[in-house]
Design an enzyme around this catalytic site. Structure first.
Site, PDB file in Angstrom:
ATOM      1  N   THR A  14       5.533  17.953  10.254  1.00  0.00           N
ATOM      2  CA  THR A  14       6.631  18.442  11.439  1.00  0.00           C
ATOM      3  C   THR A  14       7.664  19.657  10.775  1.00  0.00           C
ATOM      4  O   THR A  14       8.099  20.701  11.672  1.00  0.00           O
ATOM      5  CB  THR A  14       8.215  17.427  11.402  1.00  0.00           C
ATOM      6  OG1 THR A  14       7.271  16.079  11.562  1.00  0.00           O
ATOM      7  CG2 THR A  14       9.062  17.847  12.246  1.00  0.00           C
ATOM      8  N   ASP A  58      -1.186  16.553  11.778  1.00  0.00           N
ATOM      9  CA  ASP A  58      -0.015  15.600  11.595  1.00  0.00           C
ATOM     10  C   ASP A  58      -0.034  14.936  10.370  1.00  0.00           C
ATOM     11  O   ASP A  58      -1.201  14.033  10.105  1.00  0.00           O
ATOM     12  CB  ASP A  58       0.265  14.672  12.991  1.00  0.00           C
ATOM     13  CG  ASP A  58       1.531  13.417  12.337  1.00  0.00           C
ATOM     14  OD1 ASP A  58       2.123  13.734  14.259  1.00  0.00           O
ATOM     15  OD2 ASP A  58       1.273  12.626  11.976  1.00  0.00           O
ATOM     16  N   SER A  60      -0.076  11.495  10.469  1.00  0.00           N
ATOM     17  CA  SER A  60      -0.237  10.189  10.077  1.00  0.00           C
ATOM     18  C   SER A  60      -2.270  10.107  10.162  1.00  0.00           C
ATOM     19  O   SER A  60      -3.167   9.428  10.344  1.00  0.00           O
ATOM     20  CB  SER A  60      -0.390   9.859  11.708  1.00  0.00           C
ATOM     21  OG  SER A  60       1.289   9.765  11.697  1.00  0.00           O
ATOM     22  N   ASP A  91       4.668  11.482   7.165  1.00  0.00           N
ATOM     23  CA  ASP A  91       4.431   9.744   7.568  1.00  0.00           C
ATOM     24  C   ASP A  91       3.861   9.431   6.410  1.00  0.00           C
ATOM     25  O   ASP A  91       3.978   7.926   6.029  1.00  0.00           O
ATOM     26  CB  ASP A  91       4.152   9.601   8.691  1.00  0.00           C
ATOM     27  CG  ASP A  91       5.033   9.858  10.171  1.00  0.00           C
ATOM     28  OD1 ASP A  91       6.268  10.086   9.509  1.00  0.00           O
ATOM     29  OD2 ASP A  91       4.263  10.218  10.834  1.00  0.00           O
ATOM     30  N   THR A 277       4.755  -7.425  -3.331  1.00  0.00           N
ATOM     31  CA  THR A 277       6.205  -7.976  -3.239  1.00  0.00           C
ATOM     32  C   THR A 277       6.512  -7.361  -1.616  1.00  0.00           C
ATOM     33  O   THR A 277       6.724  -5.945  -1.817  1.00  0.00           O
ATOM     34  CB  THR A 277       7.375  -8.347  -3.629  1.00  0.00           C
ATOM     35  OG1 THR A 277       8.119  -8.574  -2.854  1.00  0.00           O
ATOM     36  CG2 THR A 277       8.768  -7.184  -4.076  1.00  0.00           C
ATOM     37  N   GLN A 278       6.957  -7.755  -0.746  1.00  0.00           N
ATOM     38  CA  GLN A 278       6.938  -7.016   0.600  1.00  0.00           C
ATOM     39  C   GLN A 278       7.894  -6.561   0.749  1.00  0.00           C
ATOM     40  O   GLN A 278       9.272  -5.842   1.869  1.00  0.00           O
ATOM     41  CB  GLN A 278       6.251  -8.171   1.738  1.00  0.00           C
ATOM     42  CG  GLN A 278       6.802  -9.064   2.242  1.00  0.00           C
ATOM     43  CD  GLN A 278       6.404 -10.278   3.393  1.00  0.00           C
ATOM     44  OE1 GLN A 278       6.949 -10.204   4.193  1.00  0.00           O
ATOM     45  NE2 GLN A 278       5.474 -10.762   3.389  1.00  0.00           N
ATOM     46  N   CYS A 279       8.789  -7.071  -0.311  1.00  0.00           N
ATOM     47  CA  CYS A 279      10.876  -6.336  -0.948  1.00  0.00           C
ATOM     48  C   CYS A 279      10.085  -5.075  -0.613  1.00  0.00           C
ATOM     49  O   CYS A 279       9.444  -4.560  -1.625  1.00  0.00           O
ATOM     50  CB  CYS A 279      11.107  -7.468  -1.247  1.00  0.00           C
ATOM     51  SG  CYS A 279      11.468  -9.413  -1.255  1.00  0.00           S
TER      52      CYS A 279
HETATM   53  N1  ASP Z   1       4.597  12.544  12.030  1.00  0.00           N
HETATM   54  C1  ASP Z   1       5.241  13.428  11.581  1.00  0.00           C
HETATM   55  C2  ASP Z   1       4.021  13.820  10.012  1.00  0.00           C
HETATM   56  O1  ASP Z   1       3.848  13.431   9.356  1.00  0.00           O
HETATM   57  C3  ASP Z   1       6.347  13.419  10.381  1.00  0.00           C
HETATM   58  C4  ASP Z   1       6.522  14.225   9.608  1.00  0.00           C
HETATM   59  O2  ASP Z   1       6.166  15.079   9.551  1.00  0.00           O
HETATM   60  O3  ASP Z   1       7.620  14.173   9.016  1.00  0.00           O
HETATM   61  O4  ASP Z   1       3.259  14.632   9.863  1.00  0.00           O
END
Ligand code: ASP
Length: 342
Positions: A14, A58, A60, A91, A277-279
């Site tokens: 971002t 990005d 992701s 992310d 743990t998933q906690c």
């Molecule tokens: N979707 C963006 C990424 O991880 C979110 C971010 O940068 O905060 O590249």
């Protein structure tokens, strides 16, 4: 030794995005434009060189090959810089920080990841403070020694250990938490380092480890998990490990089919099952409940208070070392980069 030079590595995220004219969605843009947005960088008394992924992403879309690319960039430039700042989407930042913490062997310089929740061009952006303070941290030396010779994530006034960090908010500027380990530094009027929490400078020779095993899966235990689903997973061809996110202090169902399939995976297929743990916070205590004890009896590894991100990348790293089953268990169940409490 400090030579007052910082390398800023731009991967995307971002922080360097703008709105696509047609779709209105945020997409990464050219890195040179980002620096124009922070004239304050010129006021820092350090030489800041920059390098960018050819195709910023990005986060992701980050994959293990991007971690290898980052490790290579750091290796190639290791002797020429005091520290490294990686601009990265939030992310998957915790995954990248965790992976790098294992891949960078004998690291003795700061590697600080940062990003932002709003693009750098946005009036209310959180990007500027994050970048400027990250550069400060990466260049902080005392008596010729770096104050943070490890992989950290700096976001919204806190420096956290990378392999202890999780993204905890998609909304707030304060997007990251390190639930089981207190911050390494805090930025206020002063930049305060908590030296007793920071790893010592490594004395070994720096090198990078690039072999990562990708046949590792993360599975969250839940009340509707079926025998057919689990059986399908452990029969995935080539599967080497399952990071099992269990309930509370490491508990899961005790149905015969569940424990039987896990045992079969460990003993017959040589698959490593990791109990975490998933906690959000806390640790595995395998002897506390019968339900946790039975799971560990299948031969599962104790992931203690590892985050999912750290458990996954630590396993990918250790499997890439071709260790014996016993050596892998020993290495996995102890802290090798400050990633787990012992
Ligand atoms: N979707 C963006 C990424 O991880 C979110 C971010 O940068 O905060 O590249």
């Amino acid at each position: 030794m400090s030579n007052n030079k910082i390398l800023l590595i731009y991967t995307g995220g971002t922080i360097g995005m703008h709105k696509d004219a047609e779709t209105g969605a945020l997409v990464p843009f050219d890195f040179s434009k980002i620096l124009e947005q922070i004239p304050e960088l010129k006021l820092i008394d350090k030489q800041i060189d920059t390098i960018s992924f050819e195709k910023p992403v990005d986060s992701s879309n980050i994959q293990p090959r991007h971690w290898i690319k980052l490790a290579e960039i750091i290796e190639q430039n290791y002797d020429h810089y005091d520290g490294f700042v990686i601009l990265h989407g939030s992310d998957t930042m915790a995954y990248t920080a965790s992976a790098l913490s294992f891949m960078l062997e004998n690291l003795s310089k700061p590697v600080i990841l940062t990003g932002s929740q709003l693009p750098i061009g946005d009036l209310r952006t959180d990007a500027k403070e994050n970048i400027i303070t990250s550069i400060e941290i990466a260049g902080s030396y005392e008596n010729g020694k770096p104050l943070v010779p490890e992989v950290g994530i700096y976001f919204e006034f806190k420096l956290l250990r990378g392999n202890r960090t999780v993204k905890s908010s998609a909304e707030h500027f304060n997007a990251f938490d390190s639930p089981n380990y207190a911050p390494l530094a805090q930025s206020g009027v002063h930049l305060k380092f908590f030296k007793h929490r920071i790893l010592p400078v490594s004395q070994g020779i720096f090198s990078i480890h690039k072999k990562l095993e990708e046949n590792v899966i993360v599975l969250k235990v839940h009340p509707a998990l079926t025998k057919a689903q689990l059986s399908y997973i452990i029969n995935i061809p080539g599967l080497k490990a399952v990071i099992l996110e269990t309930y509370g202090s490491g508990n899961s169902l005790t149905a015969d089919w569940f424990l039987g399939l896990l045992k079969q995976a460990v003993t017959e297929k040589g698959i490593h099952i990791v109990n975490i743990t998933q906690c959000l916070s806390g640790s595995i205590s395998p002897d506390k409940y019968e339900t946790g004890r039975k799971l560990m009896e299948t031969g599962a590894l104790n992931g203690k208070d590892l985050t999912t991100e750290a458990a996954l990348t630590k396993m990918m790293y250790l499997l890439g070392k071709n260790l014996s089953k016993k050596a892998l268990k020993q290495a996995f169940e102890r802290s090798i980069r400050g990633e787990m409490s012992v």
